[in-house]
Design a protein around this motif. Structure first.
Motif, PDB file in Angstrom:
ATOM      1  N   ILE A  46       0.834  -1.206   0.000  1.00 19.18           N
ATOM      2  CA  ILE A  46       0.000   0.000   0.000  1.00 19.18           C
ATOM      3  C   ILE A  46       0.863   1.249   0.000  1.00 19.18           C
ATOM      4  O   ILE A  46       1.717   1.430   0.863  1.00 19.18           O
ATOM      5  N   GLN A  72      -1.002   6.527   2.504  1.00 16.81           N
ATOM      6  CA  GLN A  72      -2.002   6.130   3.511  1.00 16.81           C
ATOM      7  C   GLN A  72      -1.375   5.779   4.853  1.00 16.81           C
ATOM      8  O   GLN A  72      -1.808   4.845   5.518  1.00 16.81           O
ATOM      9  N   PRO A  87     -13.163   8.044  -0.690  1.00 17.44           N
ATOM     10  CA  PRO A  87     -13.663   7.924  -2.061  1.00 17.44           C
ATOM     11  C   PRO A  87     -13.274   6.571  -2.673  1.00 17.44           C
ATOM     12  O   PRO A  87     -12.346   5.916  -2.186  1.00 17.44           O
ATOM     13  N   SER A  91     -10.580  -1.316   0.716  1.00 17.32           N
ATOM     14  CA  SER A  91     -10.705  -2.772   0.685  1.00 17.32           C
ATOM     15  C   SER A  91      -9.325  -3.416   0.760  1.00 17.32           C
ATOM     16  O   SER A  91      -9.126  -4.446   1.408  1.00 17.32           O
TER      17      SER A  91
HETATM   18  N1  LIG Z   1      -2.729   3.199  -1.492  1.00 15.81           N
HETATM   19  C1  LIG Z   1      -2.692   2.433  -2.564  1.00 15.81           C
HETATM   20  N2  LIG Z   1      -1.533   1.884  -2.958  1.00 15.81           N
HETATM   21  C2  LIG Z   1      -1.480   1.098  -4.049  1.00 15.81           C
HETATM   22  N3  LIG Z   1      -2.538   0.800  -4.822  1.00 15.81           N
HETATM   23  C3  LIG Z   1      -3.736   1.302  -4.484  1.00 15.81           C
HETATM   24  C4  LIG Z   1      -3.861   2.150  -3.351  1.00 15.81           C
HETATM   25  N4  LIG Z   1      -5.146   2.516  -3.259  1.00 15.81           N
HETATM   26  C5  LIG Z   1      -5.790   1.941  -4.274  1.00 15.81           C
HETATM   27  N5  LIG Z   1      -4.946   1.208  -5.038  1.00 15.81           N
HETATM   28  C6  LIG Z   1      -5.295   0.481  -6.244  1.00 15.81           C
HETATM   29  O1  LIG Z   1      -6.676   0.701  -6.470  1.00 15.81           O
HETATM   30  C7  LIG Z   1      -7.382  -0.513  -6.484  1.00 15.81           C
HETATM   31  C8  LIG Z   1      -8.709  -0.338  -5.752  1.00 15.81           C
HETATM   32  O2  LIG Z   1      -8.491  -0.211  -4.374  1.00 15.81           O
HETATM   33  P1  LIG Z   1      -9.615  -0.604  -3.336  1.00 15.81           P
HETATM   34  O3  LIG Z   1      -8.948  -0.972  -2.083  1.00 15.81           O
HETATM   35  O4  LIG Z   1     -10.529  -1.608  -3.927  1.00 15.81           O
HETATM   36  O5  LIG Z   1     -10.369   0.788  -3.188  1.00 15.81           O
HETATM   37  P2  LIG Z   1     -11.658   1.116  -2.338  1.00 15.81           P
HETATM   38  O6  LIG Z   1     -12.062  -0.097  -1.607  1.00 15.81           O
HETATM   39  O7  LIG Z   1     -11.209   2.221  -1.442  1.00 15.81           O
HETATM   40  O8  LIG Z   1     -12.666   1.596  -3.309  1.00 15.81           O
HETATM   41  C9  LIG Z   1      -6.499  -1.507  -5.823  1.00 15.81           C
HETATM   42  O9  LIG Z   1      -6.689  -2.793  -6.328  1.00 15.81           O
HETATM   43  C10 LIG Z   1      -5.106  -1.003  -6.144  1.00 15.81           C
HETATM   44  O10 LIG Z   1      -4.714  -1.492  -7.412  1.00 15.81           O
END
Ligand SMILES: Nc1ncnc2c1ncn2[C@@H]1O[C@H](COP(=O)(O)OP(=O)(O)O)[C@@H](O)[C@H]1O
Ligand SMILES: [Mg+2]
Length: 509
Positions: A193, A196, A218, A224
């Motif tokens: 990650i 964050q 957002p 997730s």
């Molecule tokens: N902080 C992060 N670092 C790396 N990749 C991220 C990050 N945040 C989102 N992503 C990318 O975006 C995709 C969607 O993230 P997700 O966790 O499903 O978002 P949310 O649940 O907040 O809508 C992930 O599969 C990843 O590829």
């Protein structure tokens, strides 16, 4: 003559002793099962007849009466097949009745005389152990039952014939070995990650103290993704917890191959889950997702999309650590000492509060969406954080981030401190989150400047009594992570900030 076989009926995770009495008497060629059988038990007659026939045992043209005692306890499930069949075999003299007196028997029969696996072998084995008896169960359930104790006599035959041969002494069955599921080594890692940092810190605090956590942000900000990495920083189950968790999974028929795992449960039900699926109930009062997450994490993604009734049904287990299912004639309870982790967008379009965005439906977009989470449920969430979109800089040139293994070490240390502190008080799970209010007031008594801060915040933000105690609990966890004996102003400030994120969100709406 009446043959008597011991078996169990399940009430919650407890096996209540039941006696199967079989009588063969002159009369019309019928078999009758009495003693409040449900549909699956009533149909057992057909399976037993076919299985005995396939095993080469001809039934005499006589009247067979099967009574399941006590007669007023409802009997549910298919595990009564084997005790009924053995009772019948004993009544006909095909196996010695006194050989069976020392066993509790469970198992389902196939038409060809083989024995099919059933749910609940572990609680049945523990019940048998308590009665000082052995257990006869299906071969597949043997490894699971073997966990009940090294001294327990277990027979796990594949078929009726194998069991009859064992009693005749021609083919002796060996005791099954307890087996443990190998943990997959590659859990998703927090190092994946980018950015964050504050969300990762909150995740660490939640893991350390077993606190409920809500992430708001957002779409695509990584909520997730963060939640999916929580298992990689949680400590393994202790031996006692492992047994408790496995009992519930055994009753639910969810122990694959009868193997146990010391990994904490991490359940992710879909938001279409019904109330019965979440807290248990429905046919046969099965445990729900909340109980299946006992001593682990229940992750509810897209939190407001769950039906409000289902969510509010979680309020009671979150408070008491127990799911109670009321049926017409009895009450069943399953343990549910859970850590709730939830993720949501701030509004339906997902962008409320983001700089440079305005919701098409105005402020109502966020307020309507958030109103789906009731106040009392929100009050039970100790840590609420905003997870903003990842900045471009973080995405393109991320700072090196810590691996899960390092964070897990800090979490484990903090949990150890808690376990020692609560060892004598009987706090379930031994975490700050589960500590009683009276105890937390002594263990998290803040220093004078901390007290001043807490008083001001409680007044300004109108904490509920629960909110006040939950802030203390989070502060205690922060001090434990710091390795400090007393709770200071800095810990309280951080704990209060976790409670404020939710209020800020409402202010945006
Ligand atoms: N902080 C992060 N670092 C790396 N990749 C991220 C990050 N945040 C989102 N992503 C990318 O975006 C995709 C969607 O993230 P997700 O966790 O499903 O978002 P949310 O649940 O907040 O809508 C992930 O599969 C990843 O590829
Ligand atoms: Mg998501």
């Amino acid at each position: 003559m009446v043959a008597r076989i011991s078996t169990v009926a399940f009430q919650g995770i407890e096996g209540v002793p039941v006696e199967v009495q079989v009588m063969v008497a002159p009369g019309k060629f019928v078999t009758q099962i009495v003693g409040l059988p449900d549909k699956a038990v009533a149909e057992s007659r057909e399976r037993v007849h076919a299985a005995l026939h396939a095993s080469g045992l001809a039934l005499p043209a006589k009247r067979v009466t099967v009574n399941l005692a006590p007669a007023d306890l409802p009997k549910e499930g298919s595990h009564f097949d084997l005790p009924i069949a053995l009772g019948l075999m004993a009544a006909l003299g095909a196996i010695p009745a006194d050989a069976l007196a020392d066993y509790v028997v469970i198992g389902e029969l196939n038409l060809d005389g083989t024995i099919a696996p059933v749910a609940g072998a572990l609680p049945a084995a523990i019940g048998a152990n308590a009665l000082g008896k052995g257990l006869i169960c299906p071969a597949e359930s043997g490894p699971e039952a073997a966990w009940a104790g090294a001294g327990l006599d277990i027979l796990a035959p594949r078929s009726l014939i194998a069991l009859a041969n064992h009693f005749r002494g021609t083919q002796v069955l060996s005791r099954p070995e307890p087996s443990i599921r190998a943990n997959a080594a590659n859990l998703p890692d927090l190092a994946d990650i980018k950015g964050q940092e504050s969300a990762k810190r909150a995740l660490e605090v939640a893991a350390a103290g077993g606190h409920n956590l809500l992430m708001v942000g957002p779409p695509g900000s990584g909520k997730s993704m963060l939640a999916a990495r929580l298992p990689s920083i949680l400590p393994p189950l202790s031996a006692a917890e492992l047994l408790e968790v496995s009992m519930i999974h055994s009753i639910a028929g969810q122990l694959a191959g009868g193997k146990l795992s010391d990994r904490r449960p991490f359940r992710t039900p879909h938001h279409s889950a019904t109330m019965a699926a979440l807290v248990g109930g429905g046919l046969r009062a099965r445990p729900g997702e909340a109980s299946l997450s006992h001593h682990g994490v229940l992750f509810l993604d897209e939190f407001p999309e769950f039906s409000p009734q289902s969510l509010d049904a979680l309020r009671q287990p979150l408070e008491t650590g127990e799911c109670i299912i009321a049926r017409a004639n009895h009450r069943v309870s399953y343990p549910a000492n859970i850590q709730l982790v939830a993720a949501m967008n701030p509004c339906r379009c997902g962008m409320a509060g983001e700089p440079g965005h305005s919701c098409a439906r105005g402020p109502r977009c966020a307020s309507d969406y958030q109103a789906r989470i009731s106040g009392p449920l929100m009050d039970r969430i100790d840590i609420r954080i905003d997870v903003p979109a990842v900045s471009a800089i973080d995405l393109i040139r991320p700072a090196p981030s810590e691996a899960s293994a390092d964070i897990a070490r800090r979490v484990a240390r903090a949990r150890e401190i808690q376990r020692d502190r609560y060892a004598s008080s009987g706090t379930a799970g031994g975490t700050n989150a589960r500590c009683s209010t009276a105890l937390i007031e002594t263990f998290a008594a803040p220093d004078p400047s901390g007290l001043q801060l807490l008083r001001d915040a409680a007044e300004k933000m109108k904490f509920s009594a629960r909110g006040y105690h939950r802030v203390l609990k989070v502060a205690r966890t922060l001090a434990d992570l710091d390795g400090k004996d007393s709770v200071g102003r800095i810990h309280l400030a951080e704990a209060i900030s976790y409670r404020m994120a939710g209020e800020r969100l409402t202010a945006v709406a």
